[in-house]
Design a protein around this motif. Structure first.
Motif, short mmCIF file in Angstrom:
data_model
loop_
_atom_site.label_atom_id
_atom_site.label_comp_id
_atom_site.label_asym_id
_atom_site.label_seq_id
_atom_site.Cartn_x
_atom_site.Cartn_y
_atom_site.Cartn_z
N TRP A 165 -13.17 -9.37 4.24
CA TRP A 165 -11.85 -8.91 4.11
C TRP A 165 -11.04 -10.06 3.68
CZ3 TRP A 165 -7.09 -10.42 6.13
CH2 TRP A 165 -6.17 -9.47 5.97
N THR A 200 -11.24 -10.53 0.08
CA THR A 200 -10.39 -9.60 -0.76
C THR A 200 -9.01 -9.99 -0.58
OG1 THR A 200 -10.32 -8.09 1.07
CG2 THR A 200 -12.41 -7.68 -0.44
N SER A 201 -8.50 -10.42 0.30
CA SER A 201 -6.97 -10.57 0.54
C SER A 201 -6.51 -11.62 -0.29
CB SER A 201 -6.63 -10.75 1.91
OG SER A 201 -7.08 -11.87 2.56
N THR A 212 -6.69 -2.24 -9.31
CA THR A 212 -5.42 -1.77 -8.66
C THR A 212 -5.47 -2.25 -7.35
OG1 THR A 212 -5.97 0.66 -8.11
CG2 THR A 212 -4.72 0.14 -10.08
N GLY A 213 -6.48 -2.71 -6.64
CA GLY A 213 -6.67 -3.05 -5.38
C GLY A 213 -7.97 -2.45 -4.72
N PHE A 214 -8.43 -2.81 -3.60
CA PHE A 214 -9.39 -2.51 -2.86
C PHE A 214 -9.24 -1.29 -1.97
CE2 PHE A 214 -10.53 -6.94 -3.61
CZ PHE A 214 -11.69 -6.67 -4.24
N ASP A 215 -7.82 -0.85 -1.88
CA ASP A 215 -7.50 0.21 -1.04
C ASP A 215 -7.54 1.42 -1.92
OD1 ASP A 215 -7.74 -1.44 1.35
OD2 ASP A 215 -5.71 -2.05 1.26
N GLY A 216 -7.89 1.56 -3.07
CA GLY A 216 -7.55 2.47 -3.84
C GLY A 216 -8.29 3.90 -3.34
N ASP A 217 -8.19 4.94 -4.34
CA ASP A 217 -8.76 6.01 -4.26
C ASP A 217 -10.35 5.97 -4.31
OD1 ASP A 217 -6.38 7.59 -3.73
OD2 ASP A 217 -6.14 7.76 -5.88
N PHE A 218 -11.12 6.81 -3.69
CA PHE A 218 -12.30 6.80 -3.78
C PHE A 218 -12.99 8.00 -4.16
CE2 PHE A 218 -11.30 3.84 -0.23
CZ PHE A 218 -12.34 2.62 -0.85
#
Length: 95
Positions: free
Chosen positions: A68, A71-72, A89-95
């Motif tokens: 983590w 990634t941050s 767009t980031g690691f918290d995007g739609d899956f």
């Protein structure tokens, strides 16, 4: 209707073939898309599991926190612009 099909979405391992500017940027700064990919993977496996997130808990907790942390901090990496140019767009995007 398959308008939600994400098959054309670029990933961090592909370079949009119609974007010569992106390819040129990657070639000028990282020699090749393959070299860039190896740089990112090497950095991740060096720092993503190094135990830097250890807070005295279980070993796996320290490894997950290390990942983590990596990634941050990706925005500070020299290859971050390549991520952005290829659609990241980031690691918290739609899956």
């Amino acid at each position: 209707d398959d308008d939600d099909d994400d098959d054309d979405t670029p990933t961090t391992t592909t370079v949009p073939s119609d974007t010569t500017i992106v390819t040129s940027y990657i070639t000028q700064n990282f020699e090749s898309p393959h070299h860039l990919k190896m740089l990112v993977l090497t950095d991740y496996f060096k720092h993503g599991f190094d135990g830097s997130g250890d807070d005295g808990g279980s070993c796996i907790d320290g490894r997950i926190t290390s990942s983590w942390n990596w990634t941050s901090r990706i925005a500070k990496k020299k290859y971050y612009h390549s991520f952005l140019l290829t659609g990241f767009t980031g690691f918290d995007g739609d899956f």
